[in-house]
Design a protein around this motif. Sequence first.
Motif, PDB file in Angstrom:
ATOM      1  N   UNK A  30       0.831  -1.208   0.000  1.00 55.94           N
ATOM      2  CA  UNK A  30       0.000   0.000   0.000  1.00 55.94           C
ATOM      3  C   UNK A  30       0.863   1.255   0.000  1.00 55.94           C
ATOM      4  N   UNK A  31       1.942   1.246   0.748  1.00 53.76           N
ATOM      5  CA  UNK A  31       2.838   2.408   0.773  1.00 53.76           C
ATOM      6  C   UNK A  31       3.498   2.605  -0.593  1.00 53.76           C
ATOM      7  N   UNK A  32       3.913   1.494  -1.208  1.00 54.06           N
ATOM      8  CA  UNK A  32       4.515   1.566  -2.544  1.00 54.06           C
ATOM      9  C   UNK A  32       3.512   2.153  -3.535  1.00 54.06           C
ATOM     10  N   UNK A  33       2.289   1.629  -3.521  1.00 57.61           N
ATOM     11  CA  UNK A  33       1.262   2.121  -4.436  1.00 57.61           C
ATOM     12  C   UNK A  33       0.956   3.596  -4.191  1.00 57.61           C
ATOM     13  N   UNK A  34       0.889   3.978  -2.931  1.00 55.47           N
ATOM     14  CA  UNK A  34       0.613   5.377  -2.604  1.00 55.47           C
ATOM     15  C   UNK A  34       1.717   6.285  -3.135  1.00 55.47           C
ATOM     16  N   UNK A  35       2.956   5.867  -2.984  1.00 54.82           N
ATOM     17  CA  UNK A  35       4.080   6.675  -3.467  1.00 54.82           C
ATOM     18  C   UNK A  35       4.063   6.818  -4.987  1.00 54.82           C
ATOM     19  N   UNK A  36       3.914   5.707  -5.692  1.00 57.75           N
ATOM     20  CA  UNK A  36       4.021   5.795  -7.147  1.00 57.75           C
ATOM     21  C   UNK A  36       2.781   6.373  -7.807  1.00 57.75           C
ATOM     22  N   UNK A  37       1.615   6.293  -7.139  1.00 59.24           N
ATOM     23  CA  UNK A  37       0.448   6.918  -7.765  1.00 59.24           C
ATOM     24  C   UNK A  37       0.498   8.434  -7.630  1.00 59.24           C
ATOM     25  N   UNK A  38       1.306   8.938  -6.711  1.00 51.85           N
ATOM     26  CA  UNK A  38       1.473  10.379  -6.575  1.00 51.85           C
ATOM     27  C   UNK A  38       2.704  10.896  -7.316  1.00 51.85           C
ATOM     28  N   UNK A  39       3.685  10.019  -7.571  1.00 50.99           N
ATOM     29  CA  UNK A  39       4.880  10.431  -8.299  1.00 50.99           C
ATOM     30  C   UNK A  39       5.498   9.219  -8.986  1.00 50.99           C
ATOM     31  N   UNK A  40       5.105   9.006 -10.234  1.00 52.59           N
ATOM     32  CA  UNK A  40       5.582   7.848 -10.995  1.00 52.59           C
ATOM     33  C   UNK A  40       7.046   7.967 -11.377  1.00 52.59           C
ATOM     34  N   UNK A  41       7.645   9.149 -11.186  1.00 49.99           N
ATOM     35  CA  UNK A  41       9.051   9.351 -11.549  1.00 49.99           C
ATOM     36  C   UNK A  41      10.011   8.885 -10.459  1.00 49.99           C
ATOM     37  N   UNK A  42       9.489   8.479  -9.307  1.00 48.56           N
ATOM     38  CA  UNK A  42      10.379   8.003  -8.244  1.00 48.56           C
ATOM     39  C   UNK A  42      11.136   6.763  -8.708  1.00 48.56           C
ATOM     40  N   UNK A  54      -5.534   9.537  -8.061  1.00 44.06           N
ATOM     41  CA  UNK A  54      -5.159   8.638  -6.973  1.00 44.06           C
ATOM     42  C   UNK A  54      -6.333   7.780  -6.522  1.00 44.06           C
ATOM     43  N   UNK A  55      -6.101   6.474  -6.453  1.00 38.58           N
ATOM     44  CA  UNK A  55      -7.101   5.561  -5.920  1.00 38.58           C
ATOM     45  C   UNK A  55      -7.155   5.731  -4.402  1.00 38.58           C
ATOM     46  N   UNK A  56      -8.352   5.650  -3.800  1.00 38.91           N
ATOM     47  CA  UNK A  56      -8.460   5.793  -2.341  1.00 38.91           C
ATOM     48  C   UNK A  56      -8.020   4.514  -1.629  1.00 38.91           C
ATOM     49  N   UNK A  57      -6.723   4.364  -1.468  1.00 39.25           N
ATOM     50  CA  UNK A  57      -6.157   3.124  -0.926  1.00 39.25           C
ATOM     51  C   UNK A  57      -6.623   2.815   0.495  1.00 39.25           C
ATOM     52  N   UNK A  58      -7.044   3.815   1.222  1.00 39.74           N
ATOM     53  CA  UNK A  58      -7.552   3.583   2.575  1.00 39.74           C
ATOM     54  C   UNK A  58      -8.811   2.736   2.604  1.00 39.74           C
ATOM     55  N   UNK A 107       2.126   3.847 -15.963  1.00 37.19           N
ATOM     56  CA  UNK A 107       2.635   5.040 -15.286  1.00 37.19           C
ATOM     57  C   UNK A 107       2.590   6.185 -16.285  1.00 37.19           C
ATOM     58  N   UNK A 108       2.048   7.310 -15.852  1.00 37.61           N
ATOM     59  CA  UNK A 108       1.833   8.423 -16.764  1.00 37.61           C
ATOM     60  C   UNK A 108       2.331   9.728 -16.164  1.00 37.61           C
ATOM     61  N   UNK A 109       2.412  10.733 -17.008  1.00 36.78           N
ATOM     62  CA  UNK A 109       2.726  12.085 -16.588  1.00 36.78           C
ATOM     63  C   UNK A 109       1.466  12.918 -16.770  1.00 36.78           C
ATOM     64  N   UNK A 110       1.091  13.676 -15.766  1.00 32.50           N
ATOM     65  CA  UNK A 110      -0.094  14.518 -15.842  1.00 32.50           C
ATOM     66  C   UNK A 110       0.335  15.907 -16.294  1.00 32.50           C
ATOM     67  N   UNK A 111      -0.259  16.353 -17.381  1.00 35.23           N
ATOM     68  CA  UNK A 111       0.092  17.636 -17.977  1.00 35.23           C
ATOM     69  C   UNK A 111      -0.862  18.735 -17.499  1.00 35.23           C
TER      70      UNK A 111
END
Length: 165
Positions: free
Chosen positions: A10-22, A151-155, A54-58
């Motif tokens: 869940x932490x991994x998903x949360x990180x990459x859904x907010x910043x796929x460039x990590x 972002x998906x509501x992972x909670x 994984x995408x970039x939001x313009x």
Amino acid sequence: MSEALDSVDAKILDLIQHDAALSVAEIADRVGLSSSPCWRRIKRLEDAGVIQRRVTILDRERLGLGFEVYCTVKLSLPTKENLDAFEQAITKLPEVVQCATVTGAADYELRIVTRDMHAFDDFLRDKILSLGLVSNIESRIVIRSVKNTTAAPLGLVSPYVSAQG
């Protein structure tokens, strides 16, 4: 996914859904893993289809694409053939950034992005109405976007422990 998500997933998903460039190293550091196990988890989530892409939001405003409209579309005759034809046509229209089949009086809800009102009018006339499948369109122009997230509501995913904590 056959395996339940744990708090690290869940932490991994949360990180990459907010910043796929990590990088994998950055993600691993933030979730307390070394790079190899972290990469394996990401790969497992990709293979399971949890991570689709994984995408970039313009910034559409800066690109001159700040005109956004939600359209409710009703087909003239909602047969399987017409539904399939409409859906196939919609997938080819870049102005349609979202399309969903909905319940109620309409058949579809579209989210359309274009340059301005004139471009939207051209889009409706030349691309949607020219299909010959639509009996009614109700359009709602977006005045101001209050919340716009991918972002998906992972909670809400059970039984994982909140990634925020």
